[in-house]
Design an enzyme around this catalytic site. Structure first.
Site, PDB file in Angstrom:
ATOM      1  N   SER A   1      -1.034  -9.140  -9.745  1.00 21.12           N
ATOM      2  CA  SER A   1      -1.439  -9.460  -8.378  1.00 21.12           C
ATOM      3  C   SER A   1      -2.558  -8.580  -7.842  1.00 21.12           C
ATOM      4  O   SER A   1      -3.154  -8.904  -6.824  1.00 21.12           O
ATOM      5  CB  SER A   1      -0.229  -9.377  -7.447  1.00 21.12           C
ATOM      6  OG  SER A   1       0.397  -8.114  -7.554  1.00 21.12           O
TER       7      SER A   1
ATOM      8  N   HIS B   1       0.265  -3.519  -2.491  1.00 27.72           N
ATOM      9  CA  HIS B   1      -1.160  -3.781  -2.709  1.00 27.72           C
ATOM     10  C   HIS B   1      -2.055  -3.069  -1.712  1.00 27.72           C
ATOM     11  O   HIS B   1      -1.709  -2.954  -0.526  1.00 27.72           O
ATOM     12  CB  HIS B   1      -1.416  -5.295  -2.632  1.00 27.72           C
ATOM     13  CG  HIS B   1      -0.516  -6.094  -3.499  1.00 27.72           C
ATOM     14  ND1 HIS B   1       0.625  -6.727  -3.022  1.00 27.72           N
ATOM     15  CD2 HIS B   1      -0.556  -6.343  -4.834  1.00 27.72           C
ATOM     16  CE1 HIS B   1       1.238  -7.334  -4.023  1.00 27.72           C
ATOM     17  NE2 HIS B   1       0.549  -7.113  -5.125  1.00 27.72           N
TER      18      HIS B   1
ATOM     19  N   ASP C   1       0.375  -4.205   2.004  1.00 34.44           N
ATOM     20  CA  ASP C   1       1.811  -4.479   2.007  1.00 34.44           C
ATOM     21  C   ASP C   1       2.500  -3.402   1.172  1.00 34.44           C
ATOM     22  O   ASP C   1       1.927  -2.336   0.952  1.00 34.44           O
ATOM     23  CB  ASP C   1       2.111  -5.913   1.535  1.00 34.44           C
ATOM     24  CG  ASP C   1       1.633  -6.188   0.107  1.00 34.44           C
ATOM     25  OD1 ASP C   1       1.401  -5.223  -0.664  1.00 34.44           O
ATOM     26  OD2 ASP C   1       1.500  -7.373  -0.265  1.00 34.44           O
TER      27      ASP C   1
END
Length: 348
Positions: A34, A325, A322
């Protein structure tokens, strides 16, 4: 998901490996999780590892979510812009006949790991093995369009960015309810990770990859999702020690592969200390907060920024977006550092 962003601390070898490509538009193939995904999981109907909803993308073009796990751009987006090339599109967005494959492709998938069982509870994601399968299909499509010789040349000269391994810890070994954390010691788990990665890098080499850059892991013990597990929000030293052991083993692996594989220019980009410095000294880089995230997340609900989550007043003050990340602002700092090392004489 993944963790702490990467500052690519690379040596002269990387600069030399990329120098020939810097004059012409760079063809890049991206593999990872991600931290580098640009929307592949949007096309996986059952995937629970998605960021295709607000507030993700709030600082991106048109303020809309794209499948990037941040409020704005990834490090790859920023570097592509500096090079004057578009960021490689997500593989799953392309048709089988799309000529975009000749300019590069992004195979990264949120929740992905080196091991195929990593991120299993996300239901659908593209593991590194899956991503390499997709690259193999891409090369077959190239061969069908331009022939074997031209396809091989393109693949030999392209640059391959590989950033993966965070989820093998965060969403596998460190989860007490999953089998790997119960049945393996860390040394056993590390051996499994590195031996699997060795096979994967060999497979990429056999498919034509020569200039591979593997991004080492940052200090996972200091990302918000791990700090939440401590009594006073401090870094988890044991996790950071394990990450450093992983980095050391992968560095050794790449040295060994380069010594045995003709024309191999694999590079290990050591990310640990630079990222730790950013987290420990945020004000040096213009940030105010590095121990929690701008988006107020609920760890029990996965640590992602949900549509009903409360955002911080100034997103540029925060290193993390978050629980896993980096923010767009942090990615700018990291991307600029990486770019200046890769292209020290660039005017971008």
């Amino acid at each position: 998901m993944a963790a702490a962003a990467a500052v690519m601390m690379v040596g002269a070898a990387m600069v030399m490996a990329l120098a020939a490509s810097a004059a012409a538009p760079l063809v890049t193939f991206v593999f990872g999780d991600s931290l580098t995904e640009v929307g592949n999981n949007n096309y996986l109907q059952l995937s629970l590892a998605k960021s295709d909803y607000p507030h993700y993308g709030i600082d991106f073009d048109a303020a809309k979510p794209t499948g990037r796990f941040t409020n704005g751009r990834t490090i790859g987006d920023i570097i592509s812009a500096k090079l004057g090339i578009p960021p490689p599109p997500p593989y799953l967005s392309l048709s089988p006949t799309d000529d975009a494959i000749f300019r590069g492709v992004n195979y990264a998938s949120g929740g992905a790991g080196i091991l195929n069982d990593t991120g299993l509870y996300f239901i659908e994601r593209l593991s590194l093995d899956d991503q390499i399968d997709k690259f193999e299909r891409t090369k077959l499509q190239m061969r069908a369009k331009i022939g074997d010789e031209a396809a091989n040349k393109l693949c030999n000269e392209a640059v391959y960015f590989i950033g993966i391994g965070s989820n093998d810890y965060v969403n596998n070994f460190l989860q007490p309810f999953l089998a790997d954390g119960q049945q393996f010691t860390h040394e056993e788990f590390l051996e499994l990770l590195v031996s699997t990665l060795a096979e994967q890098l060999m497979r990429l080499y056999q498919l034509g990859a020569r200039k591979m850059i593997f991004h080492g892991l940052g200090p996972l013990g200091c990302i918000p999702s791990q700090r939440m597990k401590s009594s006073h929000g401090q870094c988890l030293n044991q996790v950071n020690q394990w990450v450093q052991h992983f980095n050391d083993k992968v560095k050794q692996l790449i040295t060994t592969l380069n010594s045995h594989l003709p024309s191999s220019k694999m590079i290990f980009a050591d990310t640990y200390q630079p990222v730790l410095h950013l987290i420990d000294n945020p004000s040096t880089y213009g940030f105010k907060v590095s121990n929690t995230s701008c988006c107020k997340v609920e760890a029990k609900l996965g640590g992602l920024c949900l549509p009903n989550s409360k955002l911080c007043d100034n997103r540029n003050d925060y290193v993390f977006w978050d629980a896993f990340h980096p923010s767009d602002a942090a990615n700018v700092v990291l991307a600029n550092h990486f770019f200046n090392i890769m292209f020290p004489n660039s005017t971008h």
